[in-house]
Design an enzyme around this catalytic site. Structure first.
Site, PDB file in Angstrom:
ATOM      1  N   GLY A 164       0.776  -1.181  -0.098  1.00 19.59           N
ATOM      2  CA  GLY A 164       0.010  -0.100  -0.088  1.00 19.59           C
ATOM      3  C   GLY A 164       0.823   1.251  -0.186  1.00 19.59           C
TER       4      GLY A 164
ATOM      5  CD  GLN B  29       3.049   5.843   3.127  1.00 16.87           C
ATOM      6  OE1 GLN B  29       2.266   5.351   2.443  1.00 16.87           O
ATOM      7  NE2 GLN B  29       3.946   5.190   3.829  1.00 16.87           N
TER       8      GLN B  29
ATOM      9  CB  CYS C 132       5.019   2.009   7.882  1.00 16.68           C
ATOM     10  SG  CYS C 132       4.714   3.707   7.123  1.00 16.68           S
ATOM     11  CG  LEU C 133       6.370   0.777   1.876  1.00 15.21           C
ATOM     12  CD1 LEU C 133       5.728   1.124   0.597  1.00 15.21           C
ATOM     13  CD2 LEU C 133       7.493  -0.135   1.934  1.00 15.21           C
TER      14      LEU C 133
ATOM     15  CG  HIS D  22      -0.935   1.635   7.610  1.00 13.49           C
ATOM     16  ND1 HIS D  22       0.063   0.929   8.506  1.00 13.49           N
ATOM     17  CD2 HIS D  22      -0.172   2.233   6.615  1.00 13.49           C
ATOM     18  CE1 HIS D  22       1.053   1.448   8.171  1.00 13.49           C
ATOM     19  NE2 HIS D  22       1.077   1.979   7.149  1.00 13.49           N
ATOM     20  CD  GLU D  23      -1.406   2.620   2.949  1.00 15.80           C
ATOM     21  OE1 GLU D  23      -0.601   3.774   3.017  1.00 15.80           O
ATOM     22  OE2 GLU D  23      -0.749   1.546   3.129  1.00 15.80           O
TER      23      GLU D  23
ATOM     24  CG  HIS E  74       0.210   6.778   5.878  1.00 17.61           C
ATOM     25  ND1 HIS E  74       1.427   7.262   6.506  1.00 17.61           N
ATOM     26  CD2 HIS E  74       0.384   5.442   5.629  1.00 17.61           C
ATOM     27  CE1 HIS E  74       2.198   6.156   6.794  1.00 17.61           C
ATOM     28  NE2 HIS E  74       1.865   5.177   6.235  1.00 17.61           N
TER      29      HIS E  74
HETATM   30  O1  K1U Z   1       1.876   2.636   4.141  1.00 14.65           O
HETATM   31  C1  K1U Z   1       2.860   1.964   3.915  1.00 14.65           C
HETATM   32  O2  K1U Z   1       3.804   2.416   4.295  1.00 14.65           O
HETATM   33  C2  K1U Z   1       2.710   0.584   3.244  1.00 14.65           C
HETATM   34  C3  K1U Z   1       2.683  -0.731   3.916  1.00 14.65           C
HETATM   35  C4  K1U Z   1       1.222  -1.152   4.118  1.00 14.65           C
HETATM   36  C5  K1U Z   1       0.771  -2.070   5.373  1.00 14.65           C
HETATM   37  C6  K1U Z   1       1.392  -3.334   5.634  1.00 14.65           C
HETATM   38  C7  K1U Z   1       1.216  -4.153   6.575  1.00 14.65           C
HETATM   39  C8  K1U Z   1       0.233  -3.820   7.366  1.00 14.65           C
HETATM   40  C9  K1U Z   1      -0.575  -2.682   7.155  1.00 14.65           C
HETATM   41  C10 K1U Z   1      -0.179  -1.801   6.171  1.00 14.65           C
HETATM   42  C11 K1U Z   1       3.411  -1.716   3.507  1.00 14.65           C
HETATM   43  O3  K1U Z   1       3.224  -2.185   2.292  1.00 14.65           O
HETATM   44  S1  K1U Z   1       4.756  -2.173   4.595  1.00 14.65           S
HETATM   45  C12 K1U Z   1       5.567  -3.666   3.557  1.00 14.65           C
HETATM   46  C13 K1U Z   1       4.867  -4.922   3.540  1.00 14.65           C
HETATM   47  O4  K1U Z   1       3.861  -5.072   4.177  1.00 14.65           O
HETATM   48  C14 K1U Z   1       5.217  -5.844   2.619  1.00 14.65           C
HETATM   49  C15 K1U Z   1       6.163  -5.510   1.557  1.00 14.65           C
HETATM   50  C16 K1U Z   1       6.626  -6.655   0.657  1.00 14.65           C
HETATM   51  C17 K1U Z   1       5.843  -7.787   0.589  1.00 14.65           C
HETATM   52  C18 K1U Z   1       4.700  -8.058   1.333  1.00 14.65           C
HETATM   53  C19 K1U Z   1       4.526  -7.033   2.553  1.00 14.65           C
HETATM   54 ZN    ZN Z   2       2.667   3.224   6.132  1.00 15.17          ZN
END
Ligand code: K1U
Ligand code: ZN
Length: 168
Positions: A46, A51, A92-93, A134-135, A138
């Site tokens: 996501g 972000q 979270c990225l 979560h998004e 943000h």
């Molecule tokens: O909002 C963001 O920073 C993105 C976040 C979304 C998220 C993940 C988990 C729970 C709630 C919200 C991410 O994508 S973190 C990375 C991640 O979960 C992932 C990365 C690569 C493969 C699978 C998952």
């Molecule tokens: Zn996030």
């Protein structure tokens, strides 16, 4: 299309409240394409416009293994939610390498605009419900670590500062 820079916690710009999109036009469609490319490159499941330092209400999500099921939510609103809440692990990225448990509504109904500017409603549960909440946080200027204890937040800020020093 372009891969955009992702703001990192504790960058104060992550706490900006996003404005609604006034019109879904080519500018917004280009933003969505760039956000999708940025999310896929990261990689993540996501991304919110906040972000990438764009303070408008735009979210992209793709939970598919093949990375071919892009979901776009413009001006999203939660119009109903379950009484039940559930704990789930989040990442979270903007806070790379940090994962922790957060309590969210177990099921939600979200209303949003699509890329054609048309309104749609979606019922979500499981990881999709977690990711949408979560998004949407943000877009309100909230990062998931703000649900954690002050001690954890302080440790995370220390880890992020260390990562920044290593990258410099
Ligand atoms: O909002 C963001 O920073 C993105 C976040 C979304 C998220 C993940 C988990 C729970 C709630 C919200 C991410 O994508 S973190 C990375 C991640 O979960 C992932 C990365 C690569 C493969 C699978 C998952
Ligand atoms: Zn996030």
């Amino acid at each position: 299309m372009a891969v955009l820079d992702i703001l990192r916690y504790p960058d104060t710009r992550l706490h900006t409240v996003a404005k609604p999109v006034a019109q879904v036009d080519e500018r917004v469609r280009t933003l969505v394409a760039d956000m999708a490319q940025t999310m896929y490159a990261a990689p993540g499941i996501g991304l919110a416009a906040t972000q990438v330092n764009v303070h408008e209400q735009v979210i992209v999500i793709d939970l598919s293994d093949a990375r071919d099921h892009l979901r776009v939510f413009i001006n999203p609103e939660i119009i109903a939610h379950s009484e039940e809440r559930a704990d789930g692990e989040e990442g979270c990225l903007s806070v790379p390498g940090i994962y922790d448990e957060v309590e969210r509504f177990a099921r939600i109904t979200v209303r949003a605009l699509n890329l054609d500017g048309q309104s749609f409603e979606l019922e979500a549960s499981g990881l999709l419900a977690v990711c949408i909440q979560h998004e949407m946080d943000h877009l309100k200027g909230k990062v998931f670590v703000q649900y954690l204890s002050r001690l954890k937040q302080s440790r995370i800020r220390g880890k992020m500062a260390k990562l920044d020093r290593q990258a410099a």
